[in-house]
Scaffold this motif. Structure first.
Motif, short mmCIF file in Angstrom:
data_model
loop_
_atom_site.label_atom_id
_atom_site.label_comp_id
_atom_site.label_asym_id
_atom_site.label_seq_id
_atom_site.Cartn_x
_atom_site.Cartn_y
_atom_site.Cartn_z
N ILE A 1 -6.77 39.40 -13.45
CA ILE A 1 -6.77 39.07 -12.02
C ILE A 1 -6.04 40.15 -11.21
O ILE A 1 -5.08 40.75 -11.69
CB ILE A 1 -6.15 37.68 -11.75
N ASN A 2 -6.49 40.35 -9.98
CA ASN A 2 -5.92 41.40 -9.12
C ASN A 2 -4.47 41.13 -8.74
O ASN A 2 -3.74 42.06 -8.40
CB ASN A 2 -6.76 41.55 -7.86
N GLU A 3 -4.06 39.87 -8.76
CA GLU A 3 -2.69 39.54 -8.34
C GLU A 3 -1.64 39.99 -9.36
O GLU A 3 -0.46 40.05 -9.03
CB GLU A 3 -2.56 38.02 -8.12
N GLN A 4 -2.06 40.27 -10.59
CA GLN A 4 -1.12 40.72 -11.62
C GLN A 4 -0.97 42.24 -11.55
O GLN A 4 -1.91 42.98 -11.81
CB GLN A 4 -1.62 40.31 -13.02
N PHE A 5 0.24 42.70 -11.19
CA PHE A 5 0.50 44.13 -11.06
C PHE A 5 1.26 44.68 -12.26
O PHE A 5 1.49 45.88 -12.34
CB PHE A 5 1.30 44.42 -9.78
N GLY A 6 1.67 43.81 -13.18
CA GLY A 6 2.42 44.28 -14.34
C GLY A 6 1.49 44.70 -15.47
O GLY A 6 0.42 44.10 -15.66
N PHE A 7 1.88 45.73 -16.21
CA PHE A 7 1.19 46.15 -17.43
C PHE A 7 -0.27 46.54 -17.19
O PHE A 7 -1.14 46.25 -18.02
CB PHE A 7 1.22 45.03 -18.50
N ARG A 8 -0.57 47.15 -16.07
CA ARG A 8 -1.96 47.55 -15.87
C ARG A 8 -2.01 48.91 -15.19
O ARG A 8 -1.09 49.28 -14.46
CB ARG A 8 -2.73 46.51 -15.06
N PRO A 9 -3.09 49.66 -15.41
CA PRO A 9 -3.18 51.02 -14.84
C PRO A 9 -3.15 51.00 -13.32
O PRO A 9 -3.74 50.13 -12.68
CB PRO A 9 -4.53 51.52 -15.36
#
Length: 428
Positions: free
Chosen positions: A210-218
């Protein structure tokens, strides 16, 4: 404290954050001069752990509890259903295959290893792996491919030796004041990265996180999530609207992931079914030993959580929280790993609170179903509003209280969110 040999010291430092490195270096120096003797540790029954073996067992008890579900299940029927479903699905033969490991992939993994990393219980250091002759590379490739084909994660690769780093400012006579650091097998970490690459390619290739998760993603970082909230509040202030935000503190989030629930969610995302049994094998029947000074505790079981220090764990945690409820009434959701916030702007607190309360209730139910504990003492709500000068009010009079599980959420003037202290006037 923990005695380590000089050659081990630099290796351990590679696995520890800069803050803890500095703290540990000072502590080690003080101890070497005789200023910092190791204190006895207080046990739950109020007796004292005095010798090294007792201290190792005492801290191991604390870690074992930390990696377990401490609250009684909210919905036993739901838990039983999920666990039976996972047992059935993981017992079936997988239908698809995973991309095999290539020699080039293994060569790159070996090249990227940090030579000074401390080894795990298998005693094979990264420095030794980097010194493997090229004739051994095909053997490593064969081992990794055999593990993939047989949906297997070798037990010796998933059992860490754990050491404890004193938490700055915490009383050193309490077992919970020592932050556990997992020393994992270098070969096991290489295999984790192989699995992580395949899981990452699938999840992000299909846009499933989901777009709301900013942790652990490029290309998503902590400051960007904080800026997203600040910009939302600022836009409201420009039009004389106020924003209400609620901040949630999840207790031991990484350490208490429900294994069966995580595997269930991997199946829901239609992750290649050859990969899921390997992850299931990786998470189940995990054990650890704790090392204090030169003494090891007894072998302990890890009943919940994703492993600290593992290449796979951040992505697995993102999967576990990927179905977090998103409100249909305009309430905004912000996630950075386990840091969770809900916020909404409007003309008055009275008009905002009902929508925010409904979103909180949906989130609370989701927390309970998926065995996620919220630290009630660290919940906070802020009403952001433009005022000339600093406003003495925490929230306007007559504002309805916000509650979670029948407990009031306290209104505050300030809150430290992702390292930034926000105040209700947004003066920082």
């Amino acid at each position: 404290m923990f005695e380590v040999k000089n050659e081990e010291w630099s290796n351990l430092m590679e696995d520890i954050s800069p803050t803890h490195q500095a703290f540990w270096k000072v502590t080690k120096a003080l101890k070497s001069e005789g200023y910092l003797p190791t204190p006895p540790l207080k046990k739950p029954d109020r007796s004292l752990a005095v010798d090294d073996q007792e201290k190792a067992e005492c801290i191991a008890d604390s870690i074992e509890l930390q990696c377990s579900h401490t609250l009684p299940p909210h919905d036993i029927q739901h838990i039983t259903h999920i666990e039976e479903e996972v047992r059935h699905k993981t017992s079936l033969d997988p239908l698809d295959d995973l991309a095999p490991v290539s020699r080039d992939e293994v060569q790159k993994l070996v090249k990227d290893l940090k030579a000074k990393k401390a080894p795990g219980l298998d005693g094979i250091s990264n420095k030794a792996i980097k010194c493997f002759p090229t004739t051994l590379l095909p053997l490593l490739v064969a081992i990794f491919n055999a593990c993939l084909k047989n949906c297997y994660f070798p037990p010796v690769w998933k059992e860490p030796e754990v050491i404890g780093i004193p938490k700055p400012g915490k009383p050193r006579d309490l077992p919970a004041s020592y932050r556990p650091i997992n020393l994992l097998s270098g070969l096991g970490k290489m295999y984790e990265k192989i699995l992580n690459t395949r899981l990452n390619d699938y999840l992000f290739g299909k846009g499933l996180i989901i777009n709301e998760q900013f942790g652990f993603r490029p290309n998503h970082y902590c400051p960007q999530q904080a800026l997203r909230l600040v910009e939302y509040i600022t836009e409201g202030l420009k039009t004389k609207k106020r924003t209400l935000a609620v901040f949630f503190d999840v207790a031991k989030a990484i350490d208490r992931v429900w294994h069966a629930g995580l595997i269930h969610k991997l199946y829901l995302l239609k992750v290649p079914d050859h990969l899921i049994p390997i992850i299931h094998n990786y998470l189940t029947d995990r054990h650890f030993v704790f090392k204090h000074e030169n003494t090891h505790s007894s072998r302990r079981m890890i009943r919940a959580g994703v492993p600290q220090g593992s290449a796979l764990s951040p992505l697995l945690y993102s999967v576990y929280t990927n179905d977090i409820p998103r409100s249909s009434s305009g309430v905004q959701l912000a996630l950075f790993a386990d840091d969770t916030a809900l916020y909404l702007r409007g003309q008055t607190e009275r008009s905002i609170c009902p929508h925010l309360q409904k979103a909180i209730e949906e989130l609370a139910r989701w927390f309970q179903i998926w065995r996620i504990e919220v630290n009630a003492e660290k919940l906070a709500a802020i009403s952001f509003i433009h005022r000339e000068g600093r406003s003495p009010e925490v929230v306007a009079r007559g504002t309805p209280p916000l509650r979670i599980n029948n407990a009031p959420i306290p209104w505050q003037h300030t809150y430290k969110y992702l390292g930034i202290t926000l105040d209700r006037n947004l003066y920082f």
